[in-house]
Design a protein around this motif. Structure first.
Motif, mmCIF file in Angstrom:
data_model
loop_
_atom_site.group_PDB
_atom_site.id
_atom_site.type_symbol
_atom_site.label_atom_id
_atom_site.label_comp_id
_atom_site.label_asym_id
_atom_site.label_seq_id
_atom_site.Cartn_x
_atom_site.Cartn_y
_atom_site.Cartn_z
ATOM 1 N N PRO A 82 0.696 -1.161 0.114
ATOM 2 C CA PRO A 82 -0.079 -0.175 -0.053
ATOM 3 C C PRO A 82 0.776 1.337 0.308
ATOM 4 C CG PRO A 82 -0.672 -1.784 1.535
ATOM 5 C CD PRO A 82 0.323 -2.041 1.249
ATOM 6 N N GLU A 83 2.464 1.695 0.969
ATOM 7 C CA GLU A 83 2.942 2.435 0.343
ATOM 8 C C GLU A 83 3.397 3.088 -0.722
ATOM 9 O OE1 GLU A 83 5.499 1.449 3.158
ATOM 10 O OE2 GLU A 83 4.666 1.564 5.476
ATOM 11 N N LYS A 84 3.657 1.430 -1.732
ATOM 12 C CA LYS A 84 4.063 2.087 -2.814
ATOM 13 C C LYS A 84 3.349 2.599 -3.819
ATOM 14 C CE LYS A 84 7.627 -0.026 -2.608
ATOM 15 N NZ LYS A 84 8.969 -1.368 -3.613
ATOM 16 N N VAL A 85 1.276 2.577 -2.921
ATOM 17 C CA VAL A 85 0.275 3.165 -4.074
ATOM 18 C C VAL A 85 0.204 4.864 -4.314
ATOM 19 C CG1 VAL A 85 -1.762 2.394 -4.562
ATOM 20 C CG2 VAL A 85 -0.817 0.673 -4.354
ATOM 21 N N HIS A 86 0.111 5.673 -5.058
ATOM 22 C CA HIS A 86 0.030 6.908 -4.456
ATOM 23 C C HIS A 86 -1.049 7.110 -5.364
ATOM 24 C CE1 HIS A 86 3.809 6.919 -3.088
ATOM 25 N NE2 HIS A 86 4.894 5.510 -3.568
ATOM 26 N N GLY A 87 -1.887 8.723 -5.419
ATOM 27 C CA GLY A 87 -2.470 8.599 -5.712
ATOM 28 C C GLY A 87 -4.249 9.080 -5.685
ATOM 29 N N PHE A 88 -4.422 8.110 -4.856
ATOM 30 C CA PHE A 88 -5.861 7.242 -5.056
ATOM 31 C C PHE A 88 -6.744 8.083 -3.963
ATOM 32 C CE2 PHE A 88 -3.991 3.871 -7.865
ATOM 33 C CZ PHE A 88 -4.934 4.549 -8.899
ATOM 34 N N SER A 256 -3.151 14.424 -10.847
ATOM 35 C CA SER A 256 -2.962 15.974 -10.761
ATOM 36 C C SER A 256 -1.737 16.142 -10.143
ATOM 37 C CB SER A 256 -4.277 16.171 -11.037
ATOM 38 O OG SER A 256 -4.368 16.214 -9.090
ATOM 39 N N CYS A 257 -1.201 15.381 -9.497
ATOM 40 C CA CYS A 257 -0.296 15.940 -8.258
ATOM 41 C C CYS A 257 1.753 15.071 -9.172
ATOM 42 C CB CYS A 257 -0.174 15.532 -7.119
ATOM 43 S SG CYS A 257 0.711 15.559 -6.254
ATOM 44 N N HIS A 258 1.900 16.180 -9.133
ATOM 45 C CA HIS A 258 3.541 15.210 -9.476
ATOM 46 C C HIS A 258 4.629 15.228 -8.697
ATOM 47 C CE1 HIS A 258 4.039 19.752 -8.426
ATOM 48 N NE2 HIS A 258 4.667 19.267 -7.862
ATOM 49 N N ASP A 259 3.855 14.946 -7.481
ATOM 50 C CA ASP A 259 4.567 14.012 -6.458
ATOM 51 C C ASP A 259 4.663 12.486 -6.689
ATOM 52 O OD1 ASP A 259 6.074 16.313 -4.866
ATOM 53 O OD2 ASP A 259 4.005 16.109 -4.403
ATOM 54 N N GLU A 290 7.513 18.307 -12.103
ATOM 55 C CA GLU A 290 6.591 18.291 -13.044
ATOM 56 C C GLU A 290 6.365 18.112 -14.800
ATOM 57 O OE1 GLU A 290 2.896 20.143 -14.892
ATOM 58 O OE2 GLU A 290 3.537 19.714 -12.489
ATOM 59 N N GLU A 291 7.860 18.195 -15.123
ATOM 60 C CA GLU A 291 8.257 17.429 -16.452
ATOM 61 C C GLU A 291 7.715 16.515 -16.448
ATOM 62 O OE1 GLU A 291 12.427 16.515 -19.126
ATOM 63 O OE2 GLU A 291 12.615 18.042 -17.163
ATOM 64 N N LEU A 292 8.052 15.140 -15.453
ATOM 65 C CA LEU A 292 8.020 14.125 -15.791
ATOM 66 C C LEU A 292 6.554 13.912 -15.896
ATOM 67 C CD1 LEU A 292 8.258 10.669 -15.426
ATOM 68 C CD2 LEU A 292 8.215 11.204 -12.798
ATOM 69 N N LYS A 293 5.730 14.949 -15.118
ATOM 70 C CA LYS A 293 3.877 14.510 -15.281
ATOM 71 C C LYS A 293 3.886 15.021 -16.677
ATOM 72 C CE LYS A 293 -0.462 16.935 -13.172
ATOM 73 N NZ LYS A 293 -0.826 17.390 -14.460
ATOM 74 N N LYS A 294 4.974 15.573 -17.057
ATOM 75 C CA LYS A 294 4.048 16.020 -18.399
ATOM 76 C C LYS A 294 4.218 14.957 -19.281
ATOM 77 C CE LYS A 294 4.144 21.441 -17.927
ATOM 78 N NZ LYS A 294 4.542 22.386 -17.952
ATOM 79 N N LYS A 295 5.236 14.743 -19.466
ATOM 80 C CA LYS A 295 6.010 13.805 -20.611
ATOM 81 C C LYS A 295 5.033 12.305 -20.319
ATOM 82 C CE LYS A 295 10.985 14.443 -20.355
ATOM 83 N NZ LYS A 295 10.804 14.223 -21.649
#
Length: 357
Positions: A82-88, A256-259, A290-295
């Motif tokens: 669970p610690e490696k699941v992000h953004g939910f 939506s979050c680049h982190d 942010e660059e990674l998120k856009k990619k």
């Protein structure tokens, strides 16, 4: 979703793995254009140039079948920690609200989770199955992935296997009583229990779809009086709506979050031993994230693919460096050190997806 286009061909090594990934998709799987454009370009000369020592970025690399198979396995490997699941965060709260609602405590619940390819629907469902409050409320809890190549009988057989029914008993029921007998056995196994079953990859095009609708709506195999729940997960929103109703469908959106994108990328890029990227002596800048998120277009699967490509690049560089001690010596002095540092790479390329120490 956008239609498929040919991605940039500048990185032949990434292209080979990317082509193998695309072959795994069915015709209706269409990742967003931003994902297509970034996968094979992430190591190109205009972005993160950090080729293996002695490697030639213009020379295509021949990947073995095993390497391709391992690549596909890694990017599709279930995220069980669970610690490696992000953004939910929002999605998790919404599904918990539905599942744990006092108003529908003893009623049978049918819920739907929908979203595009690679957005993390299955990871979300696995997270819910293992959430503390859900575990206290529901038992048993299982996830069964559906496949268009099998009949509903096989799906029910796998449910019974997950529920602890012996293989010999399942075979006997299937041989003598077919689907009606299997559904009756499933009903007996779940009777009196607050079960939670996730049916992963529900597709209206599957031959058994209408039978599945009948089972879920009419209660064949799934007792309705004890507060059990079934979550249908898939990309085909209209197909799932027909079963669960429009009000019971939850759509999973792009990150939506680049982190969150960065953490998903790091999980694959670092590898299990953590030696294949520069050590985390400093946090990556907001601009890099942010660059990674856009990619990756906010798509978790795209971030995973990019992380896996970076992991393989670093693995190759590490292996070559170990095999060639003269290269290791060059790295510790003079131009070798400058060329291999993340700061030097950023200065020469204008951007990097590596955190600066």
């Amino acid at each position: 979703m956008s239609s498929r286009t040919n991605p940039d061909q500048s990185d032949n090594s990434s292209q080979v793995l990317y082509d193998s990934f695309m072959k795994e998709l069915s015709n209706d799987d269409e990742p967003p254009a931003s994902m297509l454009q970034s996968l094979c370009r992430m190591n190109s000369s205009t972005e993160t140039v950090e080729y293996p020592v002695g490697g030639d970025p213009d020379e295509p690399r021949n990947f073995t079948e095993d390497e391709i198979r391992q690549f596909l396995k890694r990017i599709y490997e279930p995220v069980l920690n669970p610690e490696k699941v992000h953004g939910f965060g929002y999605d998790e709260k919404t599904l918990k609200m539905w599942l744990l609602s006092e108003k529908t405590r003893d009623s049978f619940k049918l819920l739907g989770v929908v979203g595009m390819l690679g957005v993390g629907k299955t990871a979300l469902c696995r997270l819910i199955l293992n959430e503390k409050d859900v575990k206290q409320h529901y038992f048993p809890r299982i996830l069964v992935t559906l496949s268009e190549s099998e009949e509903l009988e096989k799906v029910v057989e796998r449910m019974l296997e997950h529920l602890g029914v012996e293989e010999g008993i399942i075979d006997t029921i299937s041989r003598e009583n077919k689907l009606p007998g299997l559904l009756y056995a499933l009903h007996l196994r779940l009777n009196g229990k607050k079960f939670l079953i996730v049916l992963d990859n529900v597709n209206e095009k599957d031959g058994y779809y209408e039978k599945l609708v009948s089972c879920l709506k009419d209660g064949h195999g799934f007792p309705k009086a004890y507060g059990g729940a079934v979550i249908l997960n898939g990309r085909h929103e209209e197909a799932i709506k027909k079963i669960v109703g429009e009000r019971n469908v939850h759509g999973v959106e792009l990150l939506s979050c680049h982190d969150d994108c960065w953490e998903i990328y790091q999980t694959l890029a670092l590898g299990e031993d953590g030696i294949h990227m520069y050590p985390r002596s400093g946090e990556a800048s907001q601009e890099v994230k942010e660059e990674l998120k856009k990619k990756c277009g906010g798509l978790p699967l795209a971030a995973r693919i990019m992380g896996e490509l970076k992991y393989r690049e670093k693995t190759t560089a590490h292996t070559v460096a170990e095999q060639d001690p003269t290269e290791n010596t060059a790295k510790t002095s003079g131009e070798g050190a400058k060329q291999d540092s993340p700061d030097a790479a950023s200065a020469s390329t204008g951007s990097s997806l590596e955190p600066k120490p």
